[in-house]
Design an enzyme around this catalytic site. Structure first.
Site, PDB file in Angstrom:
ATOM      1  NE  ARG A  51      -1.847  -2.069   3.315  1.00  0.00           N
ATOM      2  CZ  ARG A  51      -2.261  -2.587   4.461  1.00  0.00           C
ATOM      3  NH1 ARG A  51      -3.529  -2.509   4.797  1.00  0.00           N
ATOM      4  NH2 ARG A  51      -1.410  -3.173   5.271  1.00  0.00           N
ATOM      5  CG  ASP A  53       2.944   6.027   2.786  1.00  0.00           C
ATOM      6  OD1 ASP A  53       1.854   5.549   3.151  1.00  0.00           O
ATOM      7  OD2 ASP A  53       3.991   5.971   3.463  1.00  0.00           O
ATOM      8  NE  ARG A 198       8.611   8.660   2.760  1.00  0.00           N
ATOM      9  CZ  ARG A 198       7.402   9.152   3.081  1.00  0.00           C
ATOM     10  NH1 ARG A 198       6.317   8.413   2.917  1.00  0.00           N
ATOM     11  NH2 ARG A 198       7.292  10.367   3.558  1.00  0.00           N
TER      12      ARG A 198
END
Lengths: 245, 245
Positions: A51, A53, A198
């Site tokens: 999923r 972002d 990230r």
């Protein structure tokens, strides 16, 4: 009922991410479900491998869904693409066994993070790279990568507030590529915690500016504490390249 | 009063072109004038070498304007860029003589037109290429280019309704480059009539699909009739690379 597996490419810039949310029609899952429901003439639910972002892109996202209508397999991509907006495309479709699940069955994922490391921003790449002005020491970043590769408890590299029990993951590949004015960080693993890629990139950037030492990286892993790692690098630099099964 | 010459790069996707228009705030000239007026504390008018159309991009657009405030030359790009949106950037600034005029003094312009020649569209390049699905015969396109190069009356390659007296222009370079799935048409000349590059590209595409023969191209030039040439290729594939003085 056929179970269809597709490969998707999308520019995540104008979306609030993959997953359907209340209060916004701008999710990739929503766009795709709307199109498939129109084709199928009854509601279709789409499951994606990951999923992504808001702002994150995909070149090889994998998804699956069940179809009732007898549309030939080789006509599926074109039928979907005719109805999808220009920033989402279905590249391939194949039929899989009814128990195939795009998320649960994924064995690995590969991401690329693009850093534009120059003084001037770039108007054409602005949605696809993270523009970082300060010079980065690639040599130390490449050394730091060594400590993150392999199987570790990545709690320190997980968005705070996550409630996952098993935070052990295996990074099979973590490469830092010098692409001229861009630095690419490519990472492949069995799975990733929320925001893990990230936060790893943000930490490596802080290694590159000497804010974090190479030795610190090992300690950050051991600390199992999100506050010890670097910042969360912006979404726009990230792209899901591939999902393996 | 200093006359400042700047080099601009912009992604034209979200703009109605360079030139200020009634009923839309979304022009590149407007954005730039707003920023410069703020810096200068009194109205600034910006002149560009070429008034690019809606959706057309620039890597080396040149513009000039007069500045009253004593801001150092080397601080001008950063001062402008801080206030400009992410899709416009000033790459360089220099001081020129007061009689320099970005449009009247331009001696040549160079454009690139990008054609994505494959079945599938591409989500990341969608705003920067013209997606053309049918196969194109590069060999005949390269031959046709010969007839267009040099000094000709390009009336047939001018948007209908234009009211320019002198329609003779010189194309110094017209190259067709095979870039894998992309075809680049690069064109350099002393100046271009309205839509001339895009009509040349549209005509060359019709040569590539054999709708127009190589011999036709010579006749189209001689006919001095817009209806004889090919279609106007879409704006998004076009980028102004360079202006020479």
């Amino acid at each position: 009922m056929r179970n269809i597996k597709i490969i998707l490419e999308y520019d995540g810039t104008n979306y609030s991410g993959w997953q359907i949310q209340k209060n916004t029609p701008h999710t990739i899952q929503q766009k795709l479900q709307d199109v498939l429901t129109e084709i199928n003439k009854s509601p279709v639910k789409v499951i994606a491998a990951g999923r992504t972002d808001a702002g994150v892109h995909a070149r090889g996202q994998v998804a699956n869904f069940f179809l009732d209508v007898p549309i030939p397999l080789n006509k599926i991509p074109a039928s979907i693409n005719r109805l999808l907006p220009g920033d989402i495309i279905c590249k391939e479709a194949c039929e899989v066994s009814v128990d195939f699940h795009a998320r649960y069955d994924a064995r690995g994922k590969e991401y690329r993070y693009r850093i534009l490391n120059q003084t001037l921003r770039d108007v054409f790449r602005r949605n696809y790279v993270y523009h970082y002005r300060l010079p980065l020491d690639l040599k130390v970043i490449k050394e730091a990568v060594f400590y993150l590769t392999g199987t570790h408890d990545f709690s320190s590299f997980q968005a705070s507030g996550s409630s996952i029990d098993d935070t052990v993951r295996t990074i099979r590949k973590l490469e830092v590529l010098d692409q001229g004015c861009e630095i690419w960080i490519e990472i492949e693993g069995d799975g990733f915690l929320y925001n893990m890629v990230r936060i790893i990139v943000g930490t490596l950037i802080e290694v590159g500016t000497k804010k974090i030492s190479i030795e610190d990286v090992k300690e950050i892993l051991n600390a199992k504490d999100r506050t010890r790692a670097g910042f969360t690098a912006p979404a726009c630099g990230l792209i899901l390249l591939k999902v393996s099964y």
